[in-house]
Design a protein around this motif. Structure first.
Motif, PDB file in Angstrom:
ATOM      1  N   ILE A  36       0.842  -1.191   0.000  1.00  0.00           N
ATOM      2  CA  ILE A  36       0.000   0.000   0.000  1.00  0.00           C
ATOM      3  C   ILE A  36       0.878   1.242   0.000  1.00  0.00           C
ATOM      4  O   ILE A  36       0.407   2.367  -0.131  1.00  0.00           O
ATOM      5  CB  ILE A  36      -0.937  -0.048   1.213  1.00  0.00           C
ATOM      6  N   GLU A  39       2.217   4.722  -3.107  1.00  0.00           N
ATOM      7  CA  GLU A  39       2.068   6.181  -3.136  1.00  0.00           C
ATOM      8  C   GLU A  39       3.285   6.879  -2.501  1.00  0.00           C
ATOM      9  O   GLU A  39       3.887   7.758  -3.097  1.00  0.00           O
ATOM     10  CB  GLU A  39       0.785   6.545  -2.387  1.00  0.00           C
ATOM     11  N   VAL A  81      12.316  -1.404   4.391  1.00  0.00           N
ATOM     12  CA  VAL A  81      11.591  -1.278   5.665  1.00  0.00           C
ATOM     13  C   VAL A  81      10.297  -2.093   5.606  1.00  0.00           C
ATOM     14  O   VAL A  81       9.979  -2.871   6.515  1.00  0.00           O
ATOM     15  CB  VAL A  81      11.266   0.208   5.961  1.00  0.00           C
ATOM     16  N   PHE A  84      11.092  -5.825   5.473  1.00  0.00           N
ATOM     17  CA  PHE A  84      11.534  -6.329   6.769  1.00  0.00           C
ATOM     18  C   PHE A  84      10.343  -6.502   7.707  1.00  0.00           C
ATOM     19  O   PHE A  84      10.182  -7.556   8.333  1.00  0.00           O
ATOM     20  CB  PHE A  84      12.553  -5.360   7.373  1.00  0.00           C
ATOM     21  N   ALA A  85       9.467  -5.467   7.762  1.00  0.00           N
ATOM     22  CA  ALA A  85       8.323  -5.538   8.675  1.00  0.00           C
ATOM     23  C   ALA A  85       7.361  -6.643   8.262  1.00  0.00           C
ATOM     24  O   ALA A  85       6.942  -7.459   9.081  1.00  0.00           O
ATOM     25  CB  ALA A  85       7.601  -4.195   8.715  1.00  0.00           C
ATOM     26  N   LEU A  89       9.221  -9.958   9.904  1.00  0.00           N
ATOM     27  CA  LEU A  89       8.591  -9.864  11.225  1.00  0.00           C
ATOM     28  C   LEU A  89       7.121 -10.249  11.199  1.00  0.00           C
ATOM     29  O   LEU A  89       6.455 -10.225  12.230  1.00  0.00           O
ATOM     30  CB  LEU A  89       8.731  -8.442  11.777  1.00  0.00           C
ATOM     31  N   ALA A  91       4.639  -8.648  10.354  1.00  0.00           N
ATOM     32  CA  ALA A  91       3.777  -7.568  10.840  1.00  0.00           C
ATOM     33  C   ALA A  91       2.629  -7.366   9.860  1.00  0.00           C
ATOM     34  O   ALA A  91       2.658  -7.875   8.735  1.00  0.00           O
ATOM     35  CB  ALA A  91       4.578  -6.280  10.972  1.00  0.00           C
ATOM     36  N   VAL A  94      -0.497  -3.819   5.944  1.00  0.00           N
ATOM     37  CA  VAL A  94      -1.119  -2.521   5.675  1.00  0.00           C
ATOM     38  C   VAL A  94      -0.550  -1.462   6.613  1.00  0.00           C
ATOM     39  O   VAL A  94      -0.392  -0.307   6.235  1.00  0.00           O
ATOM     40  CB  VAL A  94      -2.654  -2.628   5.797  1.00  0.00           C
ATOM     41  N   ILE A  95      -0.202  -1.867   7.842  1.00  0.00           N
ATOM     42  CA  ILE A  95       0.296  -0.868   8.807  1.00  0.00           C
ATOM     43  C   ILE A  95       1.659  -0.334   8.383  1.00  0.00           C
ATOM     44  O   ILE A  95       1.881   0.872   8.339  1.00  0.00           O
ATOM     45  CB  ILE A  95       0.370  -1.461  10.226  1.00  0.00           C
ATOM     46  N   SER A  96       2.596  -1.227   8.027  1.00  0.00           N
ATOM     47  CA  SER A  96       3.917  -0.709   7.677  1.00  0.00           C
ATOM     48  C   SER A  96       3.844   0.098   6.384  1.00  0.00           C
ATOM     49  O   SER A  96       4.561   1.084   6.228  1.00  0.00           O
ATOM     50  CB  SER A  96       4.946  -1.830   7.586  1.00  0.00           C
ATOM     51  N   THR A  98       1.259   1.951   5.439  1.00  0.00           N
ATOM     52  CA  THR A  98       0.713   3.244   5.840  1.00  0.00           C
ATOM     53  C   THR A  98       1.787   4.104   6.484  1.00  0.00           C
ATOM     54  O   THR A  98       1.866   5.311   6.247  1.00  0.00           O
ATOM     55  CB  THR A  98      -0.453   3.047   6.831  1.00  0.00           C
ATOM     56  N   GLY A  99       2.643   3.456   7.303  1.00  0.00           N
ATOM     57  CA  GLY A  99       3.737   4.190   7.944  1.00  0.00           C
ATOM     58  C   GLY A  99       4.655   4.818   6.915  1.00  0.00           C
ATOM     59  O   GLY A  99       5.029   5.991   7.045  1.00  0.00           O
ATOM     60  N   ILE A 100       4.990   4.057   5.864  1.00  0.00           N
ATOM     61  CA  ILE A 100       5.872   4.607   4.827  1.00  0.00           C
ATOM     62  C   ILE A 100       5.196   5.771   4.115  1.00  0.00           C
ATOM     63  O   ILE A 100       5.817   6.789   3.822  1.00  0.00           O
ATOM     64  CB  ILE A 100       6.291   3.506   3.832  1.00  0.00           C
ATOM     65  N   LEU A 102       3.036   7.883   5.367  1.00  0.00           N
ATOM     66  CA  LEU A 102       3.109   9.066   6.238  1.00  0.00           C
ATOM     67  C   LEU A 102       4.522   9.632   6.258  1.00  0.00           C
ATOM     68  O   LEU A 102       4.745  10.833   6.183  1.00  0.00           O
ATOM     69  CB  LEU A 102       2.691   8.699   7.662  1.00  0.00           C
ATOM     70  N   LEU A 103       5.483   8.713   6.342  1.00  0.00           N
ATOM     71  CA  LEU A 103       6.884   9.107   6.450  1.00  0.00           C
ATOM     72  C   LEU A 103       7.363   9.797   5.171  1.00  0.00           C
ATOM     73  O   LEU A 103       8.190  10.707   5.223  1.00  0.00           O
ATOM     74  CB  LEU A 103       7.712   7.854   6.707  1.00  0.00           C
TER      75      LEU A 103
END
Lengths: 300, 385
Positions: A36, A39, A81, A84-85, A89, A91, A94-96, A98-100, A102-103
């Motif tokens: 995701i 973008e 990143v 890896f997540a 891991l 994880a 969708v969360i990692s 979304t984090g990218i 935002l970052l």
């Protein structure tokens, strides 16, 4: 009709970045990982390309190509990143992602502040030059991406194994395939392609990077993967269609027959088409069976 | 946790050490993640040669209104902080409520826009209602958000359309629809509509004096009521129990006679209502005219981070909403202290990435515990032999 034909170069210009990023999304999802972050990775690619190009433009005639290479590398590095997540891991993918996303906005504008002391990159003099018929070379990059993706996914044992990891990772693992390595490849390839797509976008459609440069192109690419039913041809067609809609939304004021429609009509089109097709074809699920699910060794 | 008392108590094994207890506590891990995010932010500021003290002075001024550089105290900064936190808390609850039912609601942004648009229309066109038209506007916004969210839940339940893809699509559809519809209002230009009638604007009552004319409105009480409602519905009602059961294991919930499909629609509807309210509170609390939105306000997307850090609980979401509100309203104060304000976004993004790695922190700890257990077993065997 002449007006429509005259739009072909601008349609290709709009569609190429979407198509390249969508090919990345396709490879990643076929390996079993939702990306995701397309973008955000496009934003990072666009920022890198604009920066490299504007800094090297006075000294090198090849700066456009350095910019493309740097953007591809930047997208690849940042997607590590996500890989890896979500792969190492297990994880939530969708969360990692979304984090990218935002970052990406914060990070790129922050670097603009540091390098250029403003919220955007300095504008460059000349972007990429159109080749024959006013068509940008990005169209050829896109063509290469689609043919390359098809060849690797459907004509090489490697692609067959990669697709197996997205359908049934346990079965793939029992056949001796390293599922985690395959998924890493999928995510990193999508990162590189999304970075390249961002570069193609910024070098053809505009003259500098701002936080509004990508403006949803990555999400449209994500939609193109679903709408194109996870095949290179389908995704390529969907990207062309969505690119045309974007180009029409911009230039429809010049076309007499379309002027009666509001601009939003074409802006909204890719999203409505995707939603409607997802509903119509809901009976048969074309998505890779294991996409979005973490793979754990020994799990059933 | 008392709400789950009807379930057989399986519970995790008693924590043996402080470290175990820490790792098993979601709240403690959230605090760790936030501290790590701030630490990275501080390092980044130092890496570009600025003084990180400016970041913390800006945050102090946002939290207390006290400007440590000039020694001047102004309550308006506190008001602005709470103003920024209100939509974040509501959008966080939108994300969180769906997450508790096992759905990933990226659509808070779209639901927020739909609520904002509905509130603006009702504000401009609603008939008089005892001088409190703003209440009607809030209800209309909640209803519109509930429809936009419930639609996703229904598509998921009826056609198994992925809620992630559907919400992304509906965000863009909401955005362009809002622009188109708002510009149809007579006398609207490309960026604004005529002024709202006074009764449609959320009142400020005593808050105005208390916070030295900040933009904080009575919406803050609506937000607090929503936090309590969120907790009540999820933890104290049969519906909440069914929703949480669906979130924990939808197959098991289905076998237990819970209508899983109905749960999806209900949950997304309630989630959408929270985000819709956020739209109305921003539209009628911070503005005196309707906006033709030119881009996302990003409260919905930041709500994702809010819910993730708050572990989708009522109290956690309230606290993390206040945290992210503090970060965003401190931005201008950072800029005036030579700290690039984008550091606030970087910290938010880092926190979300770290949340996704949180599962990994647990894995590493579990793995080390296993290795330690194996070693002590080996030692015992060696000693016995």
């Amino acid at each position: 009709m002449h007006e429509i034909l005259g739009m072909i170069p601008s349609i290709l210009m709009m569609a190429s970045p979407i198509l390249i990023a969508a090919m990345g999304g396709l490879v990643s999802e076929r390996s079993g990982v939702v990306n995701i972050a397309l973008e955000g990775l496009m934003g990072i690619g666009a920022f890198t390309a604009a920066t490299v190009h504007v800094l090297m433009e006075p000294s090198s005639g090849l700066s456009v190509w350095y910019a493309l290479a740097a953007a591809t590398a930047a997208g690849l590095v940042v997607s590590v990143v996500h890989a890896f997540a979500s792969v190492s891991l297990n994880a939530d993918q969708v969360i990692s992602g979304t984090g990218i996303n935002l970052l990406s906005t914060g990070g790129t504008v922050f670097l603009c502040q540091v390098i250029f002391h403003q919220e955007r990159t300095e504008p460059f003099q000349l972007g990429m030059m159109p080749s024959w018929g006013g068509i940008y070379p990005t169209a050829w990059v896109a063509l290469f991406a689609i043919v390359g993706t098809w060849y690797i996914l459907y004509r090489r044992p490697f692609g067959f194994r990669l697709r197996a990891c997205g359908e049934h990772p346990q079965a793939a693992a029992s056949a001796g395939i390293n599922v985690k390595a395959m998924r890493y490849f999928g995510v990193l390839a999508s990162g590189a392609l999304a970075g390249l797509a961002g570069a193609c976008l910024v070098l053809t459609e505009t003259i500098q990077y701002t936080m509004y440069t990508v403006n949803g192109a990555g999400f449209i690419a994500l939609a193109a993967v679903s709408f194109g039913r996870w095949t290179p041809g389908g995704v390529g067609g969907a990207s062309l269609l969505f690119g045309s809609a974007v180009a029409l939304a911009i230039s429809m004021v010049n076309i007499s027959g379309l002027r009666i429609l509001p601009t939003e009509f074409f802006s909204i089109l890719p999203y409505v088409i995707t939603l409607v097709t997802l509903i119509i074809f809901s009976g048969k699920d074309h998505a890779p069976a294991a996409v979005g699910l973490p793979y754990e060794k020994g799990g059933s | 946790m008392t709400g789950t008392s009807r379930l057989p108590t399986e519970g995790p094994a008693m924590p043996r050490t402080f470290l175990d207890a820490f790792i098993n506590s979601n709240g403690a891990l959230s605090i760790l993640v936030v501290l790590l995010g701030f630490a990275c932010g501080t390092l980044i500021i130092m890496a570009v040669g600025r003084n990180p003290a400016g970041l913390y002075l800006a945050l102090l001024q946002t939290l207390t209104g006290f400007n440590a550089t000039t020694g001047v105290w102004n309550a308006r900064y506190v008001g602005e902080w709470l103003t920024a936190a209100m939509p974040l808390i509501l959008c966080g609850m939108s994300m969180g409520f769906a997450a508790r039912t096992g759905l990933f609601n990226i659509g808070a942004e779209g639901q927020y826009i739909v609520g904002l648009t509905a509130a603006q229309f009702v504000a401009l066109y609603a008939p008089p209602f005892f001088g409190a038209e703003w209440v009607v506007c809030l209800l209309a916004a909640a209803a519109a958000g509930a429809f936009w969210g419930g639609l996703v839940g229904w598509l998921r339940a009826r056609f198994s359309v992925s809620e992630v893809v559907a919400t992304i699509m509906l965000n863009y559809i909401a955005f362009f629809l809002s622009r188109y519809l708002t510009r149809l209002i007579p006398d609207a230009n490309t960026y604004r509509t005529p002024n709202f009638p006074g009764a449609a604007i959320i009142p400020r009552w005593f808050i105005d004096d208390l916070t030295n004319h900040s933009r904080l409105s009575a919406g803050i009480f609506v937000v607090l009521a929503c936090v309590i409602l969120y907790w009540l519905v999820l933890e104290r009602t049969k519906l909440g129990f069914e929703l949480r059961a669906t979130g924990l294991n939808r197959t098991a919930a289905g076998y237990a006679g819970i209508g899983v499909n109905r749960c999806f629609t209900t949950s997304m509807g309630i989630a959408g209502a929270f985000a819709g309210l956020a739209g109305a509170i921003v539209a009628l609390g911070s503005f005196s005219y309707g906006r033709v939105i030119g881009g996302y306000d990003n409260y919905g997307f930041n709500g994702i981070a809010v819910a993730l850090v708050g572990n989708s609980t009522a109290g956690g979401t309230l606290l993390s909403g206040l945290l992210f509100g503090m970060l965003s309203s401190a931005q201008p104060l950072m800029q005036s202290r030579q700290i690039p304000k984008e550091i606030a976004w970087i910290i938010s993004g880092l926190v979300v990435v770290l949340v996704s790695l949180r599962a990994g922190i647990r894995l590493v700890i579990a793995w080390r515990a296993k290795v330690a257990a194996a070693r002590s077993l080996a030692e015992r065997e060696a000693a016995g032999a």
